[in-house]
Design a protein around this motif. Sequence first.
Motif, mmCIF file in Angstrom:
data_model
loop_
_atom_site.group_PDB
_atom_site.id
_atom_site.type_symbol
_atom_site.label_atom_id
_atom_site.label_comp_id
_atom_site.label_asym_id
_atom_site.label_seq_id
_atom_site.Cartn_x
_atom_site.Cartn_y
_atom_site.Cartn_z
ATOM 1 N N THR A 367 26.766 97.929 110.406
ATOM 2 C CA THR A 367 25.975 98.805 109.511
ATOM 3 C C THR A 367 25.777 100.040 110.384
ATOM 4 N N ASN A 368 26.021 101.246 109.531
ATOM 5 C CA ASN A 368 25.466 102.422 110.036
ATOM 6 C C ASN A 368 24.331 103.003 109.298
ATOM 7 N N TYR A 369 23.567 101.851 108.781
ATOM 8 C CA TYR A 369 22.519 102.194 107.993
ATOM 9 C C TYR A 369 22.309 102.387 106.876
ATOM 10 N N HIS A 370 23.629 103.238 106.102
ATOM 11 C CA HIS A 370 23.598 103.497 104.717
ATOM 12 C C HIS A 370 25.116 102.667 104.310
ATOM 13 N N SER A 371 25.817 102.494 105.338
ATOM 14 C CA SER A 371 27.242 101.942 104.717
ATOM 15 C C SER A 371 27.484 100.750 105.867
ATOM 16 N N ILE A 372 28.655 100.162 105.572
ATOM 17 C CA ILE A 372 29.244 99.134 106.565
ATOM 18 C C ILE A 372 30.777 99.845 106.853
ATOM 19 N N CYS A 373 30.911 99.807 108.082
ATOM 20 C CA CYS A 373 32.269 100.311 108.882
ATOM 21 C C CYS A 373 32.809 99.199 109.597
ATOM 22 N N ALA A 374 34.265 99.545 109.668
ATOM 23 C CA ALA A 374 35.199 98.668 110.503
ATOM 24 C C ALA A 374 36.032 99.292 111.390
ATOM 25 N N ILE A 375 35.931 98.696 112.444
ATOM 26 C CA ILE A 375 36.832 99.460 113.835
ATOM 27 C C ILE A 375 37.661 98.141 114.430
ATOM 28 N N ALA A 376 38.833 98.512 114.595
ATOM 29 C CA ALA A 376 39.696 97.312 115.189
ATOM 30 C C ALA A 376 38.995 96.681 116.215
ATOM 31 N N LYS A 387 40.038 106.139 123.428
ATOM 32 C CA LYS A 387 39.037 106.092 122.763
ATOM 33 C C LYS A 387 38.995 106.574 121.367
ATOM 34 N N SER A 388 40.067 107.501 121.076
ATOM 35 C CA SER A 388 40.031 108.124 119.812
ATOM 36 C C SER A 388 40.795 107.172 118.614
ATOM 37 N N PHE A 389 40.152 106.056 118.695
ATOM 38 C CA PHE A 389 40.442 104.974 117.740
ATOM 39 C C PHE A 389 39.930 105.404 116.211
ATOM 40 N N PRO A 390 40.850 104.977 115.185
ATOM 41 C CA PRO A 390 40.044 105.408 113.705
ATOM 42 C C PRO A 390 39.289 104.233 113.556
ATOM 43 N N TYR A 391 38.182 104.644 112.700
ATOM 44 C CA TYR A 391 37.363 103.840 112.098
ATOM 45 C C TYR A 391 37.241 104.103 110.487
ATOM 46 N N ASN A 392 36.587 103.037 109.768
ATOM 47 C CA ASN A 392 36.471 103.216 108.476
ATOM 48 C C ASN A 392 35.074 103.074 108.070
ATOM 49 N N CYS A 393 34.310 103.862 107.281
ATOM 50 C CA CYS A 393 33.173 103.517 106.817
ATOM 51 C C CYS A 393 32.790 103.376 105.444
ATOM 52 N N HIS A 400 23.546 102.079 98.371
ATOM 53 C CA HIS A 400 22.792 101.127 97.903
ATOM 54 C C HIS A 400 21.322 101.257 98.728
ATOM 55 N N GLY A 401 21.189 102.505 99.272
ATOM 56 C CA GLY A 401 20.144 102.750 100.254
ATOM 57 C C GLY A 401 20.377 102.283 101.729
ATOM 58 N N ASN A 402 19.552 101.890 102.522
ATOM 59 C CA ASN A 402 19.721 101.602 103.867
ATOM 60 C C ASN A 402 19.955 100.247 104.069
ATOM 61 N N ASP A 618 24.156 107.312 112.326
ATOM 62 C CA ASP A 618 22.920 108.127 112.368
ATOM 63 C C ASP A 618 22.038 107.445 113.254
ATOM 64 N N THR A 619 21.647 106.274 113.172
ATOM 65 C CA THR A 619 20.558 105.432 113.951
ATOM 66 C C THR A 619 21.267 104.614 114.900
ATOM 67 N N PHE A 620 20.746 103.272 114.849
ATOM 68 C CA PHE A 620 21.266 102.261 115.608
ATOM 69 C C PHE A 620 21.933 101.131 114.619
ATOM 70 N N VAL A 621 22.498 100.296 115.254
ATOM 71 C CA VAL A 621 23.341 99.205 114.417
ATOM 72 C C VAL A 621 22.246 97.993 114.123
#
Length: 1326
Positions: A367-376, A387-393, A400-402, A618-621
């Motif tokens: 979680t990045n607070y307002h979404s769910i992201c994915a990284i390999a 460290k320039s790996f792609p990620y997808n949020c 849906h809020g936080n 933006d904040t913590f996971v």
Amino acid sequence: MMSILKFVVVLFILRVSSYTRASVFPDGSILWTDNSNSIYSTNQTQGWISDPGLSFNLSSVRLNGLITGYGLAVDTHAQQVVVSDPGDTFLAIFKPDNTTASFFYVGTSKGVGQVTIDWRARNVYWADGGYGWIAMKPLPEDISRHNSLDTTMKVVVDQQLDTPTGIVVHPHAYYLFWADAGKRPKIERSDLTGNNRSVIIWQSLITPRALAIHQHGNGDKLFWTDEDRGTIEFCNLDGTGRNILISIDLFRFFGLDIFQGVVFYTAYTQSSNYTGYIKINNTDTQSYRTLDKRMYHLSVYDKASQPREETGERCDSSFTNCSQICIHEDDVGNHACLCLDGYQLDNTRGKLCSDRGYNVERHLLFTNYHSICAIAINAFTIHDKFKSFPYNCSVVQNSHGNITRFSLDMAGRKIFFSNGTHIFEQTPFHNDFRIVYSTEGSTAVTDMDFDWILHRLYWIESSSGALLSIQPYESSSTVSLKTLSSDGIITNLAVDPHQRNIYFVTRGNNGQYLYVYDLANEAVSQVEASHLQMPTDLEYDRLQERLVWNDDGGFIGFLALGDKQQIPTQNSAGDKRRHAVIPYKKFVFSSTEEDRQFDVLYEGDNSLIYVSFTGIYDTFVHDMHVYDETLQPSETGPCDVNNGGCEHFCLPHSTEKCACKLGYTLSNGKECITSALKSDFFIVLDQVHGRLYQATNDATGPSDVFALEINENNSPAALAFDSNTNTMAWVDNSVPKTVRTMTIGGTEERNLDVLVKSDGYLAIDSSTGNVYVLTGNIISVVNKHGKTHILIDKSADRSIEMKTIALLSSQGKMAWIEEKRTDRQKRTVNRANMDGTKIREVIQSGIITDIAFDTETGDWLYWSEETVDKVRRVHLEDGTQETVYEAGGLNPIALDVAGEFVYFVPRAGRKIYRIPHASSSGHQLVFENPLLGSLNNFFVSHSAGTVQPHSSCADCNGGCSDICLPDSPNGRTCACDDSDEQTDDTNCKRTSRCPVMKEESISALTDCCPQQPDALCLVTCANGFIPASPFKLKCQPTGWNASLGAVCSEVPNPLPFIAIAAGGGGAVSVIVFIIVVVCICRRKGKRLKEDNDDSRYTTTTSLGTVSNGQLVMDSDRHGYSTAADTAGPTSTAEPPRRLTEDEQADGGVYHDLDEAAMAAKTVELPDKSTVEKHRRKNSYQAFPQSADATYLHASLENGVPRPDYPYPSKGYPYNGPKGPASDADDYLLPSSGSRASAGISDRQMSIGWQEAIENPIRMSKNGAVYFDPSNGQHTHVSLNGEAPVAHARGFHTGTGSGWTGWSDRSDSRSGSSDASAYNTRIISRP
């Protein structure tokens, strides 16, 4: 004689020459890696094979881009070399004519191991121990056009793998082999797609490192190195025919490859590094060389070793045309097209691979607070420059809020997540969602987890002790609520679907606690977790069967569920506040509040990787999980839960699911059992595997091996064996080192209180069972009670090192080896008496590796010399030396002597040969097992009665109270613990013995040495007496565990009844005599014998007979001795224990008790038999006066204990007067005083004690104690001129069968406490 083997070893320092210029590897070259950026090689392979002494140097190629080269594989046709780099977590590829390496695959773990290439289909396979998988990727057509940051690959095997290390492909047999060095090491085989798996090797593996294939017309073989077994081994491709090619003492073999029937390897010891070779079909010729640096893996660069079809392989043709990966399947032309992870195969043509679009497989979701992201997942293991790996949020969008918590259903491709007030269900990367549940607004969802077996979602809410759940896929499903904590708030939960357990943490006024809720039984129980402080997230790790939590105390906590043992916590990120945590394979991902950072713990080496993605969130996971469908199997595999129920090995892809370790056989399909041999066997210490074994000593056929079941945590390092008692002793290498003993076939291990400071050597005295310990140039002896006495102390002599001790108990001799530290090629054998006296040197020779006495004849001492390949012996009387064996090419390192044979182990190990010691007529192989790790410490069992013990020490410890030391064939010396002192020739100050007194009711004490401090004796009753109690007499530090007079009771006379029955039909009368025997088991007082009839009483032991002159005899019924030569104090047993119902039901029949009962301080007499109304009267028998009445003047101040009788019939202990005794024992009654002056008739004379059948009365001089069955209490009644209470009716209990007794005090002795004025009389019932 067997032919003499030729063993050629060339040893010299091989210097490495460095070259930075381009280099081409000619055919037949060998390439090495050394964990640096260089590749080393030599093109003189053929010359080295032809001439083992050839001198040559290694060349090196320094590769730009490579950091820590490790695994190595070549494709000679494409002229490409692939190297694994665990330090920077990638695979590199280069051509031999180019010094620049390209990145072939980026994103391995630090545990990446061996690499192999299918040179026919041009695919690369590698083993990744950190991620626990086997992966593959096709070689590029052109390295210069290859994407150097390509992270695509295909995982072919990732289940039931722990730590894969070695890997090799057999392109022509279409097999893939790999080694797993995890908790249960094994070697597996599959096809080239990773399917059709089977475990082919599982026994006796420790750390298999590298694999290689030998292609041969007579049958291909699989070879491997085992680093910690110190072996190179081989087998057929199906795992059969396993054997050892080479094993060199102290060598740890690592890498290997095969060239023209020769195995090349790398190896190392603690101080040196090596590379060498050995011919497969001629193992007597080999060569190895010392390197100035350590090499790891190696590979032979040779086209002839990689045959391809001359017209091209099938996967090369345009007809095949697989868009990504092509696999050869068989010899008839079949092939398969595969896709890289994240792609899917076109089902129409089966050749093209298309992108799945958004892929989350093997990705970390957070979680990045307002979404769910994915990284390999491999983004976290890549070096900083990548460290320039792609990620997808966009896994779940911010509509849906936080988002605070989420859980995954990977099989259903669903994500359940919460914003606190609602729980949603959504497919990854889709906008459609469904509300599963809404709170009432006053609470918030604080944690959740999904049960993928029952398809049920569980969650908890703030300020609640309840567990809520729902089946989200059922439209009619309702929310269930289960209160699990009534006095605390549930803060975290984790679900174990397979065991149907829910773990949860509660927080209350008294702190944080961990509990488990058993769904099947609806039971809650607490789980001990000592490091639990302030957990912020709790997760269940299915692969490791443990709980993992993030703790605001600044650490990651672990708890293994199998044995509930706490794993050490891991400090992380400088005690920063913790939030989400998730384990995956050998990684633990954790998030911190400060710096928005991920901490990645790699458990392979407990290193931490700090990763910060400040631009992602933006904040913590708050929460995170790994999306990997293998983590949530819809059906459990045969070995997924509790090892499949198998006691040792579970083989998920084999016909037999369960298998056993070496020395065990499978029982009931799951259990592993072993047996104990009783004769004709070897005892073997396998120090490599830390196990003890028995093996059959049968020269006519193959030997069977049986495991000796010692504690699993033991680590035996030295072994001793006594064939007379089948007792083993070993040094346990646990910390601190100690000595343990056990009888073969037994289960009890005994710890001897002696520490082994350095290398230890042991021997057992067959006469006493004492263990002789040689350690740190000190020889000491320790008995079974741990009492230790130093015999020889050369610890101050730093010029020698003492090794290997042997005993000849019958002659009182011992011997040991001494090595000169200044010249380790010179060793001597010294001999001494077993008490440490008369030390002298008897042998001086080269490297003596072992010694052994001929304990059956007592005439010879044997020794082995490895370097000169001999076994010799010296006569103990005249010093004559003879050679028993020499020049057989076996180089013996250990030996033993039994019967007419000398047995020895050759340098190659894992075999035992024998040769007649009377003549060198040839050696015979009698044992061989390649599954053993080592065989340099063994013993041979002797036929019964052939090993004679010492004549003195074997007889009741030679009369010594502690340690008996044979000092000559017939002499002995007694010794004490070094912390104790001797009071005379046989006794030690701190050791007590039990007195042996002549007792009328006892005929003999057998199976023991009665005067030994630990005597445990069987009792034989005299004629006219029967066993009164089912127990053995045991001597304890406080004395016997029961009074000698209480062991046997007098046999009562039978009371006959005659019944006559007559039948009709003639003058026939049948007279039936029915003899009713009423067993009236009353205690018989001891009677002092007035004559010296020695024939009536002898005390026998299992080792001899003790004459009456050695016995202590008196009339003291209280158990203390009056004889001056009695060794040790006597004692009185404490109140008796209650017999069990089974013991009481024995009816007084003699039997052995278990150890717990034997160790009891007192043992109660059994119940009396039921008494009939008509009971015979016993005639009056006065207890005879002793001629020596000094015992009557004993006092409590002299340490005389209270008597250990009488015993109440129902086992109630005496709880009478508590005050101080006014005479010696509180139970003596008037004897010499005037009865007339007392004014009491003879009928009023007191009994010492008697008991009713149901209501015992116990008398003292001042009163009586009676038992009242109405209330179960004992009552004391004073009799000093007082009448008994009315209830007692003159101590008659009202049952009609009670005993009456009364007390009398002499006027002339009134107020005196002189015990000599009292005596005891027994009278009959009035």
